[in-house]
Design a protein around this motif. Structure first.
Motif, mmCIF file in Angstrom:
data_model
loop_
_atom_site.group_PDB
_atom_site.id
_atom_site.type_symbol
_atom_site.label_atom_id
_atom_site.label_comp_id
_atom_site.label_asym_id
_atom_site.label_seq_id
_atom_site.Cartn_x
_atom_site.Cartn_y
_atom_site.Cartn_z
ATOM 1 N N ALA A 402 0.844 -1.204 0.000
ATOM 2 C CA ALA A 402 0.000 0.000 0.000
ATOM 3 C C ALA A 402 0.872 1.245 0.000
ATOM 4 O O ALA A 402 0.636 2.179 -0.780
ATOM 5 C CB ALA A 402 -0.917 -0.014 1.216
ATOM 6 N N VAL A 403 1.920 1.230 0.838
ATOM 7 C CA VAL A 403 2.802 2.394 0.901
ATOM 8 C C VAL A 403 3.494 2.598 -0.447
ATOM 9 O O VAL A 403 3.675 3.719 -0.919
ATOM 10 C CB VAL A 403 3.830 2.201 2.032
ATOM 11 C CG1 VAL A 403 4.965 3.182 1.891
ATOM 12 C CG2 VAL A 403 3.161 2.365 3.370
ATOM 13 N N ASN A 404 3.842 1.494 -1.086
ATOM 14 C CA ASN A 404 4.482 1.544 -2.394
ATOM 15 C C ASN A 404 3.579 2.186 -3.434
ATOM 16 O O ASN A 404 4.048 2.788 -4.392
ATOM 17 C CB ASN A 404 4.812 0.119 -2.837
ATOM 18 C CG ASN A 404 6.270 -0.011 -3.192
ATOM 19 O OD1 ASN A 404 6.871 0.933 -3.677
ATOM 20 N ND2 ASN A 404 6.831 -1.186 -2.944
ATOM 21 N N ASN A 405 2.286 2.038 -3.268
ATOM 22 C CA ASN A 405 1.351 2.492 -4.293
ATOM 23 C C ASN A 405 0.725 3.842 -4.000
ATOM 24 O O ASN A 405 0.050 4.396 -4.853
ATOM 25 C CB ASN A 405 0.245 1.454 -4.477
ATOM 26 C CG ASN A 405 0.765 0.256 -5.247
ATOM 27 O OD1 ASN A 405 1.394 0.427 -6.288
ATOM 28 N ND2 ASN A 405 0.548 -0.928 -4.715
ATOM 29 N N SER A 410 -0.991 5.328 -8.628
ATOM 30 C CA SER A 410 -1.806 4.133 -8.397
ATOM 31 C C SER A 410 -2.737 4.307 -7.216
ATOM 32 O O SER A 410 -3.588 3.482 -6.957
ATOM 33 C CB SER A 410 -0.917 2.920 -8.129
ATOM 34 O OG SER A 410 0.330 3.098 -8.686
ATOM 35 N N GLY A 411 -2.541 5.365 -6.458
ATOM 36 C CA GLY A 411 -3.391 5.565 -5.293
ATOM 37 C C GLY A 411 -3.280 7.010 -4.840
ATOM 38 O O GLY A 411 -2.705 7.838 -5.565
ATOM 39 N N ASP A 413 -1.970 10.359 -3.093
ATOM 40 C CA ASP A 413 -0.592 10.834 -2.985
ATOM 41 C C ASP A 413 -0.257 11.118 -1.524
ATOM 42 O O ASP A 413 -0.540 12.202 -1.010
ATOM 43 C CB ASP A 413 -0.438 12.110 -3.821
ATOM 44 C CG ASP A 413 0.982 12.625 -3.755
ATOM 45 O OD1 ASP A 413 1.851 11.875 -3.276
ATOM 46 O OD2 ASP A 413 1.216 13.767 -4.158
ATOM 47 N N ILE A 414 0.307 10.135 -0.852
ATOM 48 C CA ILE A 414 0.645 10.337 0.556
ATOM 49 C C ILE A 414 2.111 10.036 0.828
ATOM 50 O O ILE A 414 2.818 10.814 1.456
ATOM 51 C CB ILE A 414 -0.231 9.441 1.474
ATOM 52 C CG1 ILE A 414 -1.705 9.802 1.292
ATOM 53 C CG2 ILE A 414 0.167 9.630 2.936
ATOM 54 C CD1 ILE A 414 -2.656 8.909 2.029
ATOM 55 N N THR A 415 2.581 8.908 0.308
ATOM 56 C CA THR A 415 3.890 8.416 0.745
ATOM 57 C C THR A 415 4.980 8.508 -0.311
ATOM 58 O O THR A 415 6.092 8.015 -0.092
ATOM 59 C CB THR A 415 3.783 6.952 1.159
ATOM 60 O OG1 THR A 415 3.370 6.202 0.015
ATOM 61 C CG2 THR A 415 2.780 6.753 2.278
ATOM 62 N N ASN A 416 4.696 9.086 -1.464
ATOM 63 C CA ASN A 416 5.695 9.169 -2.534
ATOM 64 C C ASN A 416 6.072 7.813 -3.108
ATOM 65 O O ASN A 416 7.098 7.696 -3.775
ATOM 66 C CB ASN A 416 6.976 9.850 -2.073
ATOM 67 C CG ASN A 416 6.855 11.355 -2.156
ATOM 68 O OD1 ASN A 416 5.948 11.856 -2.838
ATOM 69 N ND2 ASN A 416 7.714 12.064 -1.466
#
Lengths: 632, 316
Positions: A402-405, A410-411, A413-416
């Motif tokens: 999830a963090v990857n995406n 793909s999802g 924009d929170i974690t780069n």
């Protein structure tokens, strides 16, 4: 140490018997006096040989070419030789050395002699192999090899109980007869033989009463020695993998010898008597560690070990106390790290305008982990055993993916995404900037050392939380759930609620450690937070640290974490085979010491059917006595 | 003058197509020792599990002191019904004292925070729990083994410890599932004394047992469960005299058997004599026990509301 082939019929004070009784003989039929002399002379010769050159070129790591001064592996040989000489002297009944071997000097002498032999021959063979042939050995190398062999011959000639010798031979042949011959079987049979041969009596005579200040002094000295030994190990450069192996050989045999000599028992008794003092000394030693280091790189290793160890201790609540097998635990470390990164004021963070002070960031990270812990725990904790393990494994991977995406493509924009959140600024407390080196009374405390000291504080909190939670109503209900969930609920324990508390508490502690780890590493990326990988921390390594160190103890996971972090770090020559070696080591440990290196009293009884009723001195749920060792 | 402690109304338990327990009505009065017997597979333990919330009955209700019990084991224990297990289920790797302390769980309420902060309240509660646990260990005679691991106790002491652990939850009703299984006559005798002592503290007891001598010596009332249905209920003489009970255990004489009458008589006689030797002291004892319950009930009546009050006090 591993098997329970103890000798209950050995009298309480065998040291005197072993010296006097003339009919006792060792494995090698030598007159007792000759054997003792041989051991002593061999030990001294081994020590002396380290002052000679062993090889002609400095190509071999550690520079063993100098006459008049030991270097690298020679230091380790020197320590081994000196220990043998000490135990041999104790065998002579030299005044003032009697305390060295309350359980008799023969066993420790044999073990230290084997340790010295191991490290010396390992060095000599490594020189011959790496530099291409025996021609590369200087005379000093031959002297050392012969001297250490003499020591072992002498040590095996030392008077041992006739019973032990017979039993040891029986154990050896019986094992081979039952299992057939192979290299591994021979090794196992060898260990069994040694175990029976050096058999430590069950009860060591209580020491004479010494004044309290002297006892405290002893605790202090041992703690400081532990700190010194630990620092020495960390300071071995990564290129000198051979030296690190030698270090491990000496440590294993020395600790085994101290155990056989009965000194470990005495020490744990001391620690039990001065619990608070010992705990304090452990933390003092931990705080002193960066002051012993000249290079901030080693403080970096130290802080990483602390982070790894703290998370492992959190996992120990979940696995060791409540008995919930969590295979996705590293995700909570990730949640804490990502939360801290998001509110750190990094320009790449989604909330780049926000910069929390550290205490707020730490609380936010811990709280975020707590929320995730409850969210993951609430639906899954109704499952038992293997099902829970599979579901947590899945959730751990879901976090990483999830963090990857969450990169805006793909999802949300929170974690780069895979780029993570880089350039996390350093912490600053009241103008004390963690990013720069500070001078403290002549010692330079670098960036990593700053973070190391912060982590010591956090680890202290986690240790406190662990010990207090374990020894309470809630801790008892965790253990009850682990032992028998049906019976526990029938006793009025709300199983789900209690398990959720354990899960959430473990997650919170991991999140707390994660907030520091984000700042230490400058950036957070999704990749390290996976189930299994070549380097810690990942869920598999965390679990291994807990199991290997000893479930349900405080010191165990910390020691396990230190080992699991240091081994891949120091043994770079293993490279891609390090996971294989790690697996083999884990299998061997589980075969010979399933309760882990530091055993919980409970576990030890569980795995080794001694059949005897135990009457412990106190009824704490954890083995606090050993804290100092890991804290050092 | 007896008041019902536990009332099971029309309890039915079905597993798929199998009806393990069929509309059983059952009452335990305060200060009473009630036995539950029946051949293997009669549904005794299933019924037990319905009472303690391990199973949710398909139909019917179980109420304790007039309130319907929620079908969750920990809530049932909290309400005041404690149990032991047919195959001992101690916390094997905890000490004897810790086992009993776990039993105190529902009567204490220190959570994680108070454990971490260690305020004076926490220490007081821990000390009080430990004192109460030690009293119970004295009661069953295991105080000297408080620091032994439960797994290291001999079998009989494990049984006793399980009872002490159940008593630690301060129940008004204690359910014992085959407390003398695997015991020798002396140990059985000791268990009998223990159960009487528990009853004298004002705790009602419901016992499942196969040992008829034990049951008929002990119980004020005995209920017989056969194939999930309650066959008879009454004093030991009533139950022993009932032909259907004998038939349930020994089988019915098949029809058309030539020596029909004599056969039954013989079997009945046989069991009777067998039981009579067992229950020889029973007939004088049973009425005495019945009389005992009279004065005894005053105490349970007094303690009954108290324990409900404490339960109420705990909930908020």
């Amino acid at each position: 140490m591993t098997e329970t082939t103890k000798t209950p019929d050995t009298p309480g004070t065998p040291s005197a018997d072993a010296v006097i009784a003339p009919d006792r003989q060792g494995l090698i039929p030598l007159p007792a006096a000759a054997a003792r002399a041989l051991t002593l002379v061999g030990g001294i010769a081994t020590v002396a040989s380290t002052f000679l050159a062993w090889t002609w070129t400095a190509d071999f790591p550690g520079d063993l070419t100098v006459y008049g001064y030991p270097g690298g592996l020679q230091w380790l040989t020197l320590v081994g030789g000196a220990l043998v000489a000490l135990f041999a002297l104790a065998g002579y009944g030299v005044r003032g050395l009697g305390w060295l071997a309350p359980a008799g000097p023969t066993g420790p002498a044999v073990l230290t002699a084997l340790g010295a032999l191991g490290v010396t021959w390992y060095t000599v063979i490594a020189i011959a192999v790496e530099l291409g042939g025996l021609v590369n050995l200087e005379p000093g190398g031959y002297v050392a090899a012969v001297a250490s062999l003499t020591t072992v011959i002498g040590a095996f000639g030392l008077p041992a109980g006739a019973d032990e010798t017979r039993r040891a031979k029986e154990a050896f042949t019986a094992y081979l007869k039952a299992h057939g011959r192979s290299r591994l079987r021979l090794a196992i049979a060898g260990v069994k033989f040694l175990n029976a041969y050096i058999g430590k009596p069950d009860h060591i005579a209580a020491p004479q009463t010494v004044p309290g200040w002297l006892q405290r002094l002893a605790v202090t000295a041992v703690t400081m020695a532990g700190l010194g030994i630990f620092s020495y190990g960390i300071d071995i450069p990564s290129e000198e993998g051979e030296t690190f192996i030698g270090y491990l050989v000496v440590i294993v045999f020395a600790v085994w010898a101290l155990h056989t000599a009965g000194l470990l028992d005495r020490f744990s008794r001391l620690v039990a008597a001065h619990r608070g003092f010992a705990l304090a000394m452990g933390f003092v030693a931990a705080i002193l560690f960066p002051f012993t280091q000249t290079d901030d790189h080693y403080a970096n290793i130290g802080v990483n070990i602390l982070i790894f160890g703290t998370v492992a201790l959190g996992l120990n609540i979940v696995v060791g106390l409540a008995g919930l097998l969590d295979l996705g635990y590293v995700a909570f470390l990730g949640v804490g790290a990502y939360t801290a990164a998001l509110v750190s004021g990094s320009e790449f963070s989604k909330f780049s305008g926000v910069q929390f002070p550290f205490w707020a960031a730490a609380l936010t990270g811990a709280a975020a982990s707590l929320v995730f812990g409850v969210l993951i725990g609430a639906p899954t904790l109704r499952l038992r055993g293997d099902y829970l393990a599979i579901v947590t494994l899945g959730f751990g991977e879901i976090f990483r993916i999830a963090v990857n995406n969450m990169d805006g493509v793909s999802g949300p924009d929170i974690t780069n995404g895979p780029n993570g959140i880089p350039s996390i600024p350093d912490l600053s407390f009241f103008g004390f900037n963690f990013g720069t080196a500070h001078d403290l009374g002549g010692f330079t405390i670098g960036r990593f050392a700053n973070y190391y000291l912060l982590m010591v504080l956090i680890m202290a909190i986690v240790v406190l939380v662990y010990t207090r939670a374990a020894d309470s109503r809630i801790g008892r209900s965790w253990i009850a759930i682990r032992e028998d969930e049906t019976a526990a609920t029938a006793m009025g324990i709300n199983g789900f609620r209690v398990k959720l508390i354990a899960f959430a508490l473990g997650a919170t502690l991991a999140g707390l450690a994660g907030t520091v780890s984000a700042h230490v590493t400058y950036s957070v990326v999704p990749n390290p937070y996976q189930f299994a990988g070549a380097a810690p921390p990942n869920s598999a390594f965390l679990l291994a640290a807990v199991v290997l160190g000893g479930m349900g103890t405080v010191a165990g996971p910390l020691l396990g974490a230190a080992l699991l972090y240091l081994l891949p770090e120091k043994l770079v020559f293993l490279q891609d085979k390090s996971l294989l070696a790690f697996g083999v080591a884990l299998i061997l440990l589980m075969r010979f010491r399933p309760e882990g290196i530091i055993a919980n009293r409970r576990r030890q009884l569980e795995f080794h059917e001694t059949g005897q009723l135990d009457v412990p001195q106190q009824t704490t749920l954890t083995d606090e006595p050993a804290v100092t060792k890991a804290g050092a | 003058m007896t008041t019902p402690v536990l009332e099971a109304r029309d309890v039915t338990m079905r597993f798929g197509g199998l009806t393990a327990v069929r509309s059983v009505d059952f009452t335990v009065n305060s200060g009473e020792i009630v036995g539950l017997i029946g051949p293997n597979g009669a549904g005794k333990t299933t019924f037990f599990n319905c009472l303690t919330g391990l199973y949710v009955p398909t139909e019917g209700t179980v109420s304790y002191q007039g309130k319907v019990l929620p079908p969750k084991p920990h809530l049932v224990t909290k309400a005041g019904v404690a149990r032991t297990f047919q195959n001992i289920r101690l916390f094997a790797n905890m000490t004897v004292l810790e086992n009993v302390l776990v039993g105190r769980h529902t009567r204490t309420k220190e959570g994680l925070w108070s454990a971490l902060l260690r305020g004076p309240g926490f220490k007081k509660a821990e000390r009080a729990s430990e004192e109460r646990a030690m009293e119970l260990l004295e009661f069953i005679g295991l105080a000297h083994k408080r620091d032994h691991l439960a797994r290291n106790l001999p079998y009989g002491e494990q049984r006793k410890l399980e009872i002490a652990r159940a008593l630690a939850s301060e129940p008004g009703l204690l359910l014992l599932d085959e407390p003398t299984a695997g015991m020798n006559p002396q140990e059985t005798r000791a268990t009998e004394e223990l159960v009487f002592a528990i009853r004298d503290q004002g705790i009602a007891v419901l016992v499942i047992e196969h040992d008829m001598r034990f049951i008929f010596n002990l119980c004020d009332r005995v209920a017989v469960l056969v194939q999930g249905e309650k066959l008879v209920e009454g004093t030991s003489e009533v139950v022993q005299a009932d032909e259907r009970v004998v038939a349930a255990y020994l089988g019915e004489p098949f029809e058309g058997e030539p020596a029909d009458d004599t056969g039954t008589a013989a079997t009945a006689e046989e069991t009777d004599t067998a039981d009579e030797t067992d229950a020889a002291p029973a007939p004088p004892e049973t009425p005495a026990a019945g009389e005992d319950t009279g004065p005894d009930t005053a105490e349970p009546d007094g303690t009954g509301p108290q324990s409900t009050a404490s339960t109420k006090g705990d909930t908020p």
